[in-house]
Design a protein around this motif. Structure first.
Motif, PDB file in Angstrom:
ATOM      1  N   TRP A 474       0.831  -1.207   0.000  1.00 12.91           N
ATOM      2  CA  TRP A 474       0.000   0.000   0.000  1.00 12.91           C
ATOM      3  C   TRP A 474       0.869   1.262   0.000  1.00 12.91           C
ATOM      4  CZ3 TRP A 474      -5.141   0.885  -0.569  1.00 12.91           C
ATOM      5  CH2 TRP A 474      -5.605   2.162  -0.260  1.00 12.91           C
ATOM      6  N   GLU A 477       2.245   3.383  -3.038  1.00 12.21           N
ATOM      7  CA  GLU A 477       1.409   4.393  -3.690  1.00 12.21           C
ATOM      8  C   GLU A 477       1.153   4.062  -5.153  1.00 12.21           C
ATOM      9  OE1 GLU A 477       3.057   8.245  -3.015  1.00 12.21           O
ATOM     10  OE2 GLU A 477       2.757   8.154  -0.840  1.00 12.21           O
ATOM     11  N   ARG A 482      -3.137  -0.356  -5.102  1.00 14.49           N
ATOM     12  CA  ARG A 482      -4.041   0.185  -4.091  1.00 14.49           C
ATOM     13  C   ARG A 482      -5.498  -0.097  -4.449  1.00 14.49           C
ATOM     14  NH1 ARG A 482      -2.363   5.921  -1.303  1.00 14.49           N
ATOM     15  NH2 ARG A 482      -0.575   5.120  -0.118  1.00 14.49           N
TER      16      ARG A 482
END
Length: 558
Positions: A474, A477, A482
């Motif tokens: 996560w 980015e 995500r």
């Protein structure tokens, strides 16, 4: 001048009787007389010890008087042998061990380990193994301690190992004595754990064991040598470092390399291979040995073993995890030699299926499922090591990008797999938590430590690692990764808060069974502290602060 062995000669001269000419009634009478139980008390003990001391004195005098005439001291040697055999009866009365020590018999017995006649020394080895046998000493803690303390004070370790070095596996009697020597040492360690370090400090046992496991041919003593070596390394950083300085990492790697493309032929040989990997994992606890492992191309060897999919497959994954925990150079080497492809194929279940079908019969469903589960847990730990369980993995650069890119491949299938494992282990931990709550309602007392350990056994530690990996993914980015995580959470009616809660309440990973701790434990000990408060604590304040900063960053990212 080579002196003939009177014991061997007298034994060899015995002619086997002709069964057809033997009166069976006489044999039965003799057998009954031999099986008659002698009352073991202090009086009997004194008689046995005094008789032994007398025969010992006679043998010493005969050897001094006729050093070059074996036939002149042969009878005294046989009589001494018989007295040593009689002393074995003391194993039936361990409560008399303190009196045996008080009679000062221990020095006289142990000095015979250096006797010119190897057979006499072998008699003493067998006697020591009988006296210290685990079954004999059970429920006799104090007599056992008194005996072992006396043995140690009278240099039993030095004398046993010195005698060990003159024994040959080519002679059946001497081969048996080798085994019993190792058994005696193991028995003493069981009574007094400090013996594990004492024997390595005072003797050349470690070097002898290394020489034994280097031999290509398998036998029972090679198996036992591997087991004793694992015991000596298990709880001793000093022994781990000492063996590392003796080129032990390279020797153990050579021993396991014999099985990189073949399987053990028997269950005993398979057990020996497991012992060797236990030794390797223990060796990989000290930082300096991790460096030796990398320099000896241990990372490459483990990857080769994984690719061959032989019986050492899971053990190679375990060794890799130990080598990479808190040691970035091993993680970097793993990526550089294309280990990611092999590891993630196993993680997805693509590499182990064929091996499982070959090595585990389908009828043994439970065994197969447990093997697969252990493999999954180890692979999760390995991947967590790559990311940095304790701020010591691949933290930046092209290698980090290569690691993260694996989670994008094939429409983020690795994230799907992670979430699959997350749900499974989360359900197991929830079920165990509910069970523990019910026990409390039933007024069954259980302290916090025991409750936490129960949760660890149910899979809490692996759930924590899965959550850490998800956190690192996560924090990259990467929009696609995500989005995939959010989608999967939504499908399971979960939120990012569920991930954060696990991260926030993680216990100390530093003491996990897969994080360079004691791999013989099924779960780490309880420390009653949350992960983000205590991670890295044993590595000093600076390491602790770095680790806490990283885990807090992951929590904040969610």
């Amino acid at each position: 001048m080579e002196v003939a062995n009177p014991l061997k000669r007298k034994r060899d001269d015995v002619v086997p009787p002709d069964d057809s000419q033997v009166d069976l009634s006489i044999l039965e009478a003799v057998e009954k007389s031999q099986n008659a139980v002698e009352v073991l008390d202090l009086r009997t003990l004194k008689r046995l010890v005094f008789s032994f001391e007398r025969r010992l004195k006679e043998n010493i005098e005969a050897r001094l008087k006729y050093p070059d005439q074996p036939e002149r001291f042969a009878d005294s040697e046989v009589e001494l042998h018989e007295e040593l055999e009689k002393l074995k009866i003391l194993a039936g009365a361990p409560e008399l061990y303190p009196e045996l020590v008080n009679l000062n018999a221990i020095p006289s017995i142990l000095n015979l380990l250096s006797h010119e006649n190897t057979d006499i020394a072998i008699d003493v080895v067998h006697l020591l193994e009988d006296l210290t046998d685990e079954d004999v000493l059970e429920d006799n803690d104090e007599p056992a301690r008194i005996l072992v303390d006396s043995l140690i004070e009278n240099n039993v370790l030095e004398l046993l190992v010195q005698n060990l070095q003159r024994l040959s596996d080519k002679d059946p009697d001497e081969m048996s004595a080798v085994y019993n020597t190792l058994a005696s040492i193991e028995n003493m360690i069981e009574v007094k754990p400090a013996v594990a370090e004492l024997v390595c400090e005072r003797t050349k046992l470690l070097r002898w064991l290394l020489g034994k496991i280097k031999v290509r041919e398998f036998d029972s003593n090679k198996q036992y040598a591997s087991e004793i070596l694992a015991i000596l390394l298990q709880n001793s950083t000093a022994n781990q470092k000492r063996l590392g300085q003796m080129n032990g990492v390279d020797v153990v790697l050579q021993a396991v390399a014999m099985y990189k493309s073949k399987d053990p032929k028997t269950s005993d040989e398979e057990e020996m291979l497991e012992n060797l990997f236990d030794c390797l994992c223990c060796l990989l606890m000290p930082l300096e040995n991790k460096e030796r492992f990398v320099k000896a191309e241990g990372v490459e060897l483990m990857i080769i073993i994984m690719k061959q999919k032989k019986s050492a497959y899971a053990s190679a994954i375990r060794a890799l995890d130990f080598s990479m925990t808190k040691y970035p150079p091993a993680c970097e080497r793993f990526v550089d030699v294309l280990g990611l492809k092999t590891a993630f194929a196993a993680f997805m279940g693509k590499a182990s299926v064929s091996y499982l079908s070959l090595c585990i019969p389908m009828s043994k469903k439970n065994k197969k499922e447990r093997y697969q589960e252990e493999l999954e847990e180890r692979l999760v730990s390995l991947i967590a090591s790559l990311f940095g369980k304790q701020a010591s993995g691949i933290l930046r650069g092209s290698r980090r990008e290569r690691l993260l890119s694996k989670f994008v491949e094939n429409e983020c299938e690795k994230i799907d797999r992670l979430m699959e494992l997350y749900i499974r282990y989360s359900d197991r931990v929830k079920a165990e938590t509910q069970r523990l709550e019910q026990l409390e309602l039933d007024d069954l007392e259980m302290d916090e430590e025991e409750k936490y350990n129960r949760k660890l056994e149910s899979g809490l530690y692996t759930l924590q690692l899965i959550t850490v990996i998800l956190g690192h993914v996560w924090c990259s980015e990467h929009s696609q990764m995500r989005a995939r995580i959010e989608l999967l959470l939504k499908q399971q009616k979960l939120t990012k808060k569920d991930i954060k809660d696990i991260l926030q309440n993680l216990r100390d990973l530093h003491h996990s069974p897969y994080a360079g701790g004691n791999q013989y434990l099924s779960f780490p000990p309880y420390f009653g502290m949350e992960y983000h408060d205590n991670i890295g604590d044993l590595d000093g304040p600076e390491e602790k602060e770095r680790a806490q900063t990283r885990i807090q960053k992951i929590i904040s990212a969610f």
